[in-house]
Write a protein that holds these residues in place. Structure first.
Motif, PDB file in Angstrom:
ATOM      1  N   THR A 102      65.280 -11.410  43.087  1.00 30.16           N
ATOM      2  CA  THR A 102      65.345 -12.807  43.473  1.00 30.16           C
ATOM      3  C   THR A 102      64.663 -12.968  44.828  1.00 30.16           C
ATOM      4  O   THR A 102      65.016 -12.247  45.767  1.00 30.16           O
ATOM      5  N   PRO A 103      63.699 -13.877  44.941  1.00 31.49           N
ATOM      6  CA  PRO A 103      63.030 -14.071  46.227  1.00 31.49           C
ATOM      7  C   PRO A 103      64.036 -14.435  47.315  1.00 31.49           C
ATOM      8  O   PRO A 103      64.986 -15.184  47.066  1.00 31.49           O
ATOM      9  N   MET A 104      63.815 -13.895  48.503  1.00 29.17           N
ATOM     10  CA  MET A 104      64.724 -14.162  49.617  1.00 29.17           C
ATOM     11  C   MET A 104      64.237 -15.341  50.461  1.00 29.17           C
ATOM     12  O   MET A 104      64.788 -15.615  51.505  1.00 29.17           O
ATOM     13  N   ASN A 105      63.230 -16.046  49.996  1.00 30.78           N
ATOM     14  CA  ASN A 105      62.730 -17.182  50.755  1.00 30.78           C
ATOM     15  C   ASN A 105      62.813 -18.443  49.890  1.00 30.78           C
ATOM     16  O   ASN A 105      63.470 -18.442  48.862  1.00 30.78           O
ATOM     17  N   ASP A 106      62.140 -19.491  50.281  1.00 28.30           N
ATOM     18  CA  ASP A 106      62.201 -20.766  49.560  1.00 28.30           C
ATOM     19  C   ASP A 106      61.145 -20.883  48.468  1.00 28.30           C
ATOM     20  O   ASP A 106      60.854 -21.986  48.012  1.00 28.30           O
ATOM     21  N   ARG A 107      60.580 -19.776  48.041  1.00 34.51           N
ATOM     22  CA  ARG A 107      59.496 -19.830  47.060  1.00 34.51           C
ATOM     23  C   ARG A 107      59.918 -20.558  45.782  1.00 34.51           C
ATOM     24  O   ARG A 107      59.177 -21.402  45.279  1.00 34.51           O
ATOM     25  N   ARG A 108      61.063 -20.242  45.239  1.00 33.43           N
ATOM     26  CA  ARG A 108      61.508 -20.888  43.998  1.00 33.43           C
ATOM     27  C   ARG A 108      61.717 -22.391  44.189  1.00 33.43           C
ATOM     28  O   ARG A 108      61.417 -23.174  43.300  1.00 33.43           O
ATOM     29  N   VAL A 109      62.202 -22.797  45.355  1.00 34.36           N
ATOM     30  CA  VAL A 109      62.373 -24.225  45.642  1.00 34.36           C
ATOM     31  C   VAL A 109      61.005 -24.903  45.661  1.00 34.36           C
ATOM     32  O   VAL A 109      60.817 -25.974  45.064  1.00 34.36           O
ATOM     33  N   GLN A 110      60.046 -24.289  46.311  1.00 32.27           N
ATOM     34  CA  GLN A 110      58.688 -24.848  46.378  1.00 32.27           C
ATOM     35  C   GLN A 110      58.064 -24.915  44.986  1.00 32.27           C
ATOM     36  O   GLN A 110      57.399 -25.895  44.648  1.00 32.27           O
ATOM     37  N   GLU A 111      58.278 -23.879  44.172  1.00 32.81           N
ATOM     38  CA  GLU A 111      57.743 -23.883  42.813  1.00 32.81           C
ATOM     39  C   GLU A 111      58.362 -25.008  41.992  1.00 32.81           C
ATOM     40  O   GLU A 111      57.670 -25.713  41.255  1.00 32.81           O
ATOM     41  N   ALA A 112      59.680 -25.193  42.120  1.00 33.00           N
ATOM     42  CA  ALA A 112      60.369 -26.234  41.363  1.00 33.00           C
ATOM     43  C   ALA A 112      59.850 -27.626  41.724  1.00 33.00           C
ATOM     44  O   ALA A 112      59.796 -28.515  40.860  1.00 33.00           O
ATOM     45  N   GLU A 113      59.451 -27.813  42.965  1.00 33.57           N
ATOM     46  CA  GLU A 113      58.937 -29.116  43.402  1.00 33.57           C
ATOM     47  C   GLU A 113      57.677 -29.525  42.649  1.00 33.57           C
ATOM     48  O   GLU A 113      57.399 -30.710  42.503  1.00 33.57           O
ATOM     49  N   ILE A 114      56.913 -28.551  42.165  1.00 37.02           N
ATOM     50  CA  ILE A 114      55.704 -28.883  41.410  1.00 37.02           C
ATOM     51  C   ILE A 114      55.907 -28.681  39.900  1.00 37.02           C
ATOM     52  O   ILE A 114      54.957 -28.716  39.128  1.00 37.02           O
ATOM     53  N   GLY A 115      57.173 -28.465  39.502  1.00 41.37           N
ATOM     54  CA  GLY A 115      57.485 -28.336  38.083  1.00 41.37           C
ATOM     55  C   GLY A 115      57.381 -26.924  37.531  1.00 41.37           C
ATOM     56  O   GLY A 115      57.447 -26.719  36.324  1.00 41.37           O
ATOM     57  N   MET A 116      57.220 -25.962  38.416  1.00 43.46           N
ATOM     58  CA  MET A 116      57.074 -24.575  37.981  1.00 43.46           C
ATOM     59  C   MET A 116      58.446 -23.912  37.885  1.00 43.46           C
ATOM     60  O   MET A 116      59.353 -24.230  38.651  1.00 43.46           O
ATOM     61  N   TYR A 117      58.585 -22.995  36.927  1.00 46.15           N
ATOM     62  CA  TYR A 117      59.826 -22.242  36.766  1.00 46.15           C
ATOM     63  C   TYR A 117      59.452 -20.786  36.542  1.00 46.15           C
ATOM     64  O   TYR A 117      58.593 -20.478  35.708  1.00 46.15           O
ATOM     65  N   GLY A 118      60.075 -19.886  37.283  1.00 44.38           N
ATOM     66  CA  GLY A 118      59.760 -18.474  37.111  1.00 44.38           C
ATOM     67  C   GLY A 118      60.912 -17.580  37.491  1.00 44.38           C
ATOM     68  O   GLY A 118      61.870 -18.003  38.148  1.00 44.38           O
ATOM     69  N   ARG A 119      60.805 -16.352  37.043  1.00 42.97           N
ATOM     70  CA  ARG A 119      61.755 -15.311  37.412  1.00 42.97           C
ATOM     71  C   ARG A 119      60.948 -14.035  37.661  1.00 42.97           C
ATOM     72  O   ARG A 119      59.759 -13.980  37.337  1.00 42.97           O
TER      73      ARG A 119
END
Length: 137
Positions: A102-119
């Motif tokens: 799990t990323p320890m930064n805000d990367r997933r939040v930033q990805e979600a803002e543009i509609g991206m989903y990842g693991r």
């Protein structure tokens, strides 16, 4: 054969274990291009993994093999058709012996803002996979 394909050559400590891991993800081994040194894993029509024993891998490169268990050397991002496919692949990897990172930064939040989903999952040899879904417009 497709006009353009990608073959990822991955060094592995245990060829059988690596084959078992990747076939548990739903990918298949092409026996025509496999032997005691290598296994060709077909991801789709344009992507194959060449799982190479570490001894055999050294015949392809003069530099030392990276310790991918201790260090990150690459991240293999794989675009999938939807969020469920991302979850299905990652869950299969975890059941097969992989680990989730799990990323320890805000990367997933930033990805979600543009509609991206990842693991992110790590295979038993330390190779990092990033399955993701992003709606293309």
């Amino acid at each position: 054969m497709a006009s353009k394909m990608i073959f990822l050559n991955l060094p592995v400590a245990d060829l059988k274990r690596a084959q078992d891991f990747y076939t548990a993800l739903g990918w298949r081994v092409n026996a025509d291009f496999s032997d005691e040194n290598a296994a060709c894993v077909v991801v789709d029509a344009n992507i194959c993994l060449m799982l190479l024993t570490k001894d055999f891998f050294t015949t392809f490169a003069e530099r030392p093999i990276a310790d991918t268990v201790a260090y990150s050397s690459a991240a293999y991002a794989l675009a999938l058709p939807n969020r469920d496919a991302v979850d299905d692949l990652t869950d299969a990897a975890l059941l097969a012996g992989g680990t989730e990172e799990t990323p320890m930064n805000d990367r997933r939040v930033q990805e979600a803002e543009i509609g991206m989903y990842g693991r992110t999952f790590i295979d038993p040899d330390g190779h990092q996979w990033e399955p993701f879904y992003m709606p293309y417009q």
